[in-house]
Write a protein that holds these residues in place. Structure first.
Motif, mmCIF file in Angstrom:
data_model
loop_
_atom_site.group_PDB
_atom_site.id
_atom_site.type_symbol
_atom_site.label_atom_id
_atom_site.label_comp_id
_atom_site.label_asym_id
_atom_site.label_seq_id
_atom_site.Cartn_x
_atom_site.Cartn_y
_atom_site.Cartn_z
ATOM 1 N N SER A 5 0.562 -1.096 0.384
ATOM 2 C CA SER A 5 -0.139 -0.223 -0.215
ATOM 3 C C SER A 5 0.573 1.014 -0.300
ATOM 4 O O SER A 5 1.960 1.073 0.670
ATOM 5 N N PRO A 6 0.569 2.287 -1.058
ATOM 6 C CA PRO A 6 1.486 3.079 -0.605
ATOM 7 C C PRO A 6 0.955 4.394 1.002
ATOM 8 O O PRO A 6 0.421 4.422 1.521
ATOM 9 N N GLU A 7 2.129 4.668 0.672
ATOM 10 C CA GLU A 7 1.872 5.287 1.846
ATOM 11 C C GLU A 7 1.706 6.401 2.353
ATOM 12 O O GLU A 7 1.209 8.161 1.477
ATOM 13 N N VAL A 8 0.906 6.722 3.747
ATOM 14 C CA VAL A 8 0.050 7.912 3.731
ATOM 15 C C VAL A 8 0.572 9.038 5.243
ATOM 16 O O VAL A 8 1.165 8.412 6.057
ATOM 17 N N LEU A 9 0.643 9.852 4.400
ATOM 18 C CA LEU A 9 1.579 11.061 5.915
ATOM 19 C C LEU A 9 0.387 12.007 6.322
ATOM 20 O O LEU A 9 -0.339 12.571 5.048
ATOM 21 N N LYS A 10 0.311 11.671 7.402
ATOM 22 C CA LYS A 10 -1.639 12.550 7.849
ATOM 23 C C LYS A 10 -0.480 13.895 8.818
ATOM 24 O O LYS A 10 0.236 14.404 9.393
ATOM 25 N N MET A 11 -1.409 15.138 8.079
ATOM 26 C CA MET A 11 -0.667 16.016 9.249
ATOM 27 C C MET A 11 -1.715 16.296 10.247
ATOM 28 O O MET A 11 -3.002 15.987 10.296
ATOM 29 N N ILE A 12 -0.778 16.570 11.534
ATOM 30 C CA ILE A 12 -1.096 16.720 12.442
ATOM 31 C C ILE A 12 -0.986 18.122 13.227
ATOM 32 O O ILE A 12 0.172 17.950 13.593
ATOM 33 N N ASN A 13 -2.135 18.673 13.325
ATOM 34 C CA ASN A 13 -2.008 20.278 14.181
ATOM 35 C C ASN A 13 -2.208 19.871 15.468
ATOM 36 O O ASN A 13 -3.465 19.618 15.912
#
Length: 172
Positions: A5-13
């Motif tokens: 699976s493609p790596e998913v980066l999440k932005m965390i505020n």
């Protein structure tokens, strides 16, 4: 995640609710990030000057009330001016707006004394700090050598010498 699976980066505020208050002696045990034991002993000496009104020394804290930034304002360096010095933000929290919060809190203290000018010196080898001060309205007006004793890893003291750009801001 599986290997296909493609790596998913999440932005965390993350929102930190900060407050500025007087730095006190009890805070120094949690300020090891700001410098050596020698430096913190010097800060402790400066805290004695708070009582006489010669300086303000601030701590910026999140809800835990543990300082994540600190810095002083000296009112004796130049008549009618608040001189900011020993400004520091915890290294893990730099570039998060805490330095801006600290400088603005210091400027508020200066204004509360009826003064309309703030000054500081920034090491010429610290372009990130200078960029912050320029963004906050400080303007370079001179250069000056500075020096202080630093604690080496072996515990001995050595003289640190640097060149600083002097900057000022008119407070409104």
């Amino acid at each position: 995640m599986d290997a296909g699976s493609p790596e998913v980066l999440k932005m965390i505020n993350v929102v930190l609710r900060l407050s500025a208050r007087d730095l006190v002696h009890a805070d120094l045990v949690s300020c090891g990030w700001a410098g050596s034991e020698h430096h913190l002993a010097g800060v402790a000496e400066q805290l004695e000057r708070v009582r006489s009104g010669e300086v303000d020394y601030l701590a910026v804290c999140p809800a835990t009330d543990i300082p994540v930034a600190k810095g002083g304002v000296d009112y004796r360096v130049k008549k009618g001016v608040g001189t900011l010095w020993q400004l520091a933000v915890h290294p893990a929290l730099q570039s998060c707006g805490i330095g801006t919060f600290l400088v603005e809190a210091a400027e508020l203290r200066i204004r509360s004394r009826g003064l309309r000018q703030a000054e500081l010196g920034v090491e010429e080898g610290n372009p990130r700090a200078r960029a912050l001060y320029e963004r906050l309205g400080y303007v370079a007006y001179d250069r000056q050598p500075d020096s202080w004793d630093e604690q080496a890893p072996d515990g001995s003291l050595r003289r640190y010498e640097t060149m600083c750009t002097l900057m000022r801001k008119e407070l409104t």
